[in-house]
Design a protein around this motif. Structure first.
Motif, short mmCIF file in Angstrom:
data_model
loop_
_atom_site.label_atom_id
_atom_site.label_comp_id
_atom_site.label_asym_id
_atom_site.label_seq_id
_atom_site.Cartn_x
_atom_site.Cartn_y
_atom_site.Cartn_z
N ASN A 40 0.85 -1.19 0.00
CA ASN A 40 0.00 0.00 0.00
C ASN A 40 0.89 1.24 0.00
O ASN A 40 0.96 1.97 0.97
CB ASN A 40 -0.91 -0.03 1.24
CG ASN A 40 -1.88 1.11 1.25
OD1 ASN A 40 -2.23 1.66 0.20
ND2 ASN A 40 -2.29 1.52 2.44
N PRO A 41 1.56 1.47 -1.13
CA PRO A 41 2.61 2.51 -1.12
C PRO A 41 2.04 3.92 -1.22
O PRO A 41 0.92 4.12 -1.68
CB PRO A 41 3.41 2.18 -2.38
CG PRO A 41 2.41 1.60 -3.31
CD PRO A 41 1.43 0.84 -2.46
N THR B 293 1.20 10.54 -4.04
CA THR B 293 -0.14 10.06 -4.35
C THR B 293 -0.36 8.63 -3.84
O THR B 293 0.58 7.83 -3.81
CB THR B 293 -0.42 10.11 -5.87
OG1 THR B 293 -1.69 9.54 -6.11
CG2 THR B 293 0.63 9.32 -6.66
N ARG B 294 -1.58 8.38 -3.41
CA ARG B 294 -1.95 7.00 -3.04
C ARG B 294 -2.41 6.21 -4.27
O ARG B 294 -2.71 5.03 -4.19
CB ARG B 294 -3.09 7.01 -2.02
CG ARG B 294 -2.70 7.60 -0.67
CD ARG B 294 -2.02 6.55 0.21
NE ARG B 294 -1.78 7.06 1.55
CZ ARG B 294 -1.15 6.39 2.49
NH1 ARG B 294 -0.65 5.18 2.23
NH2 ARG B 294 -0.98 6.90 3.69
N GLU B 295 -2.50 6.90 -5.40
CA GLU B 295 -2.92 6.23 -6.64
C GLU B 295 -1.87 5.19 -7.06
O GLU B 295 -0.67 5.46 -6.96
CB GLU B 295 -3.05 7.25 -7.77
CG GLU B 295 -4.17 8.26 -7.59
CD GLU B 295 -5.53 7.57 -7.71
OE1 GLU B 295 -5.68 6.72 -8.60
OE2 GLU B 295 -6.42 7.89 -6.89
N GLU C 190 7.97 4.79 -5.42
CA GLU C 190 7.23 5.13 -4.20
C GLU C 190 8.15 5.90 -3.24
O GLU C 190 9.39 5.82 -3.34
CB GLU C 190 6.69 3.87 -3.52
CG GLU C 190 7.76 2.92 -3.03
CD GLU C 190 7.18 1.64 -2.41
OE1 GLU C 190 6.37 0.97 -3.07
OE2 GLU C 190 7.59 1.33 -1.27
N TRP C 191 7.54 6.62 -2.34
CA TRP C 191 8.26 7.34 -1.26
C TRP C 191 8.86 6.28 -0.35
O TRP C 191 8.17 5.34 0.08
CB TRP C 191 7.27 8.25 -0.55
CG TRP C 191 7.48 8.58 0.91
CD1 TRP C 191 6.59 8.32 1.91
CD2 TRP C 191 8.58 9.26 1.51
NE1 TRP C 191 7.08 8.78 3.10
CE2 TRP C 191 8.30 9.36 2.89
CE3 TRP C 191 9.78 9.77 1.02
CZ2 TRP C 191 9.16 9.97 3.79
CZ3 TRP C 191 10.65 10.37 1.93
CH2 TRP C 191 10.35 10.48 3.28
N ALA C 192 10.16 6.41 -0.04
CA ALA C 192 10.88 5.33 0.64
C ALA C 192 11.07 5.57 2.14
O ALA C 192 11.81 4.83 2.79
CB ALA C 192 12.24 5.12 -0.02
N ASN C 193 10.41 6.58 2.70
CA ASN C 193 10.49 6.84 4.15
C ASN C 193 11.90 7.18 4.63
O ASN C 193 12.29 6.85 5.76
CB ASN C 193 9.95 5.65 4.96
CG ASN C 193 8.48 5.42 4.69
OD1 ASN C 193 7.66 6.30 4.94
ND2 ASN C 193 8.14 4.26 4.15
N VAL D 5 4.86 11.93 7.28
CA VAL D 5 6.10 12.62 6.90
C VAL D 5 5.96 13.20 5.49
O VAL D 5 6.33 14.35 5.24
CB VAL D 5 7.31 11.66 6.97
CG1 VAL D 5 8.58 12.37 6.51
CG2 VAL D 5 7.49 11.11 8.37
N TYR D 6 5.39 12.42 4.57
CA TYR D 6 5.32 12.90 3.19
C TYR D 6 4.42 14.14 3.09
O TYR D 6 4.61 15.00 2.22
CB TYR D 6 4.87 11.79 2.23
CG TYR D 6 3.40 11.46 2.25
CD1 TYR D 6 2.48 12.18 1.46
CD2 TYR D 6 2.91 10.44 3.04
CE1 TYR D 6 1.14 11.88 1.48
CE2 TYR D 6 1.58 10.12 3.06
CZ TYR D 6 0.68 10.85 2.28
OH TYR D 6 -0.65 10.54 2.30
N GLU D 7 3.44 14.26 4.00
CA GLU D 7 2.58 15.45 3.98
C GLU D 7 3.37 16.70 4.34
O GLU D 7 3.14 17.78 3.81
CB GLU D 7 1.39 15.26 4.93
CG GLU D 7 0.40 14.23 4.40
CD GLU D 7 -0.71 13.91 5.39
OE1 GLU D 7 -1.84 13.66 4.94
OE2 GLU D 7 -0.44 13.88 6.62
#
Lengths: 200, 200
Positions: B111-112, B133-135, B141-144, B160-162
């Motif tokens: 669920n990236p 995006t959650r799409e 993908e964002w890797a944290n 964090v991404y927000e």
């Protein structure tokens, strides 16, 4: 100006060994005193009860001998350098007795808050047992905006609660769970502690 | 405390980082005693930052807490990552010359949070994130993992991404890593660890 005070526990925090067991070695009862110290640090005996007991036992060692023992005790060199770089902001806050540790605090080179005792005819009498929380409050009242406390045992909990930031330091042995539970940081190395203190 | 290839994830992560950075802070919450014990034995130079409010705070708040006492460029990352050492070295090198650098990875997880990228790259060979995006259906993908000023996540809430959305367009670089959130992730991570360890 933002002034920060740094309050250091002594035994096992600034010193690389616990002081009272060293004195106990003179009487050949190191293990017994170490056990008493351990159960005190674990919070199974109040610090006041334990200190009275330890003073009653260790008070048999002549003061001059105690000073000789304490004179040989090492202070963590990194913490010592940190304190010497800002002696007006650093304080030793220890439940240990003034008549035993004042010379050591003088060697460390900053102010100190200790328990108070007198020695008369070879008999040591406790006059006042330090409340570390009260010590932090009195240090803050000297015009400090912020207090950072560093310690390792259950008797450091009042100091931690009265401080703005608490650091459980395990340089000599692991900090006690009660101290960790009141801390913001847990550190096991003198260099890492000094780096943190320099930038907090 | 999960072990892969005979090492906990945390030890592996610390080992990957310590040759590149001079300070590592580990934020602890749930079962903190396990991490504190591990660090007291194997990673004594690590500073442990306690988050007693871990039940009611999220990752971005833990990361901000962890950055207390840090200055300058800081690398923020989750603790459940395995990162290829060469890739980490390259990312840290780029981060040193970039204000904020986010890590991205090929979109593989269940669920990236995916990223939309600008076409082309910056002159330093970095990519630019246009949006998170959650799409589904994105390549990356964002890797944290993100590097930036130590205070960049202070007072942030949400994800964090927000917080990073405030800095869009955002420099990004690909990091070769695996995140372990599910049993399926664990199997993929095992193979990844084998490939890392065999290439050493």
């Amino acid at each position: 100006m933002n002034r920060t005070a740094y309050c250091f526990d002594l035994d096992g925090t600034l010193t690389t060994v616990e002081i009272l067991p060293c004195i106990a070695a003179e009487l050949g009862i190191s293990e017994e005193i170490a056990t008493l110290t351990r159960i005190t640090m674990e919070g199974l005996l109040t610090f006041e009860e334990s200190l009275r007991l330890r003073v009653a036992i260790l008070g048999q060692v002549p003061l001059q001998t105690v000073h000789g023992i304490i004179n040989d005790i090492q202070v963590d060199p990194r913490l010592s350098a940190f304190i010497q770089s800002r002696p007006d902001q650093c304080f030793v806050v220890t439940g240990n007795l003034d008549i035993w540790v004042n010379q050591l605090i003088e060697r460390i080179g900053c102010g100190g808050h200790t328990s108070l005792a007198t020695a008369k005819n070879g008999v040591i009498s406790l006059r006042h047992i330090l409340d570390k929380g009260e010590a932090v409050k009195s240090i803050r009242n000297r015009g400090f905006d912020r207090v950072i406390a560093i310690g390792d045992g259950s008797n450091d909990v009042p100091m931690f609660r009265a401080a703005d930031t608490a650091i459980a330091f395990g340089g000599t042995h692991s900090p006690m769970p009660a101290a960790i539970a009141e801390s913001n940081f847990v550190v096991h190395d003198g260099d890492a502690l000094c780096k943190l203190l320099n930038t907090l | 405390m999960l072990e892969l290839g005979g090492q906990t994830l945390l030890s592996r992560l610390i080992g990957t980082l310590e040759e590149h950075v001079d300070r590592i802070h580990v934020v602890v919450g749930y079962r903190e005693e396990l991490i504190i014990n591990l660090c007291s034995k194997l990673h004594r130079r690590v500073v442990i930052v306690r988050n007693p409010d871990y039940r009611t705070t999220n990752t971005v708040q833990s990361m901000a807490l962890g950055a207390q006492g840090l200055e300058g460029k800081t690398l923020f990352l989750d603790g459940d990552l395995i990162i290829a050492p060469d890739s980490m070295r390259e990312f840290i090198g780029k981060a040193g010359t970039t204000g904020i650098l986010a890590a991205i990875a090929p979109s593989l997880s269940e669920n990236p949070v995916n990223v939309d990228l600008d076409q082309g790259e910056t002159s330093q060979g970095e990519k630019l994130i246009k949006s998170f995006t959650r799409e589904p259906g994105r390549k990356f993908e964002w890797a944290n993992v993100v590097a930036g000023p130590a205070r960049m996540l202070d007072n942030a809430t949400g994800y964090v991404y927000e917080k990073l959305e405030e800095s869009i367009p955002l420099n990004a670089a690909v990091l070769d890593l695996r995140e372990i959130d599910t049993a399926a992730d664990l199997e993929i991570a095992r193979e990844f660890v084998k490939s890392i360890d065999s290439s050493r």
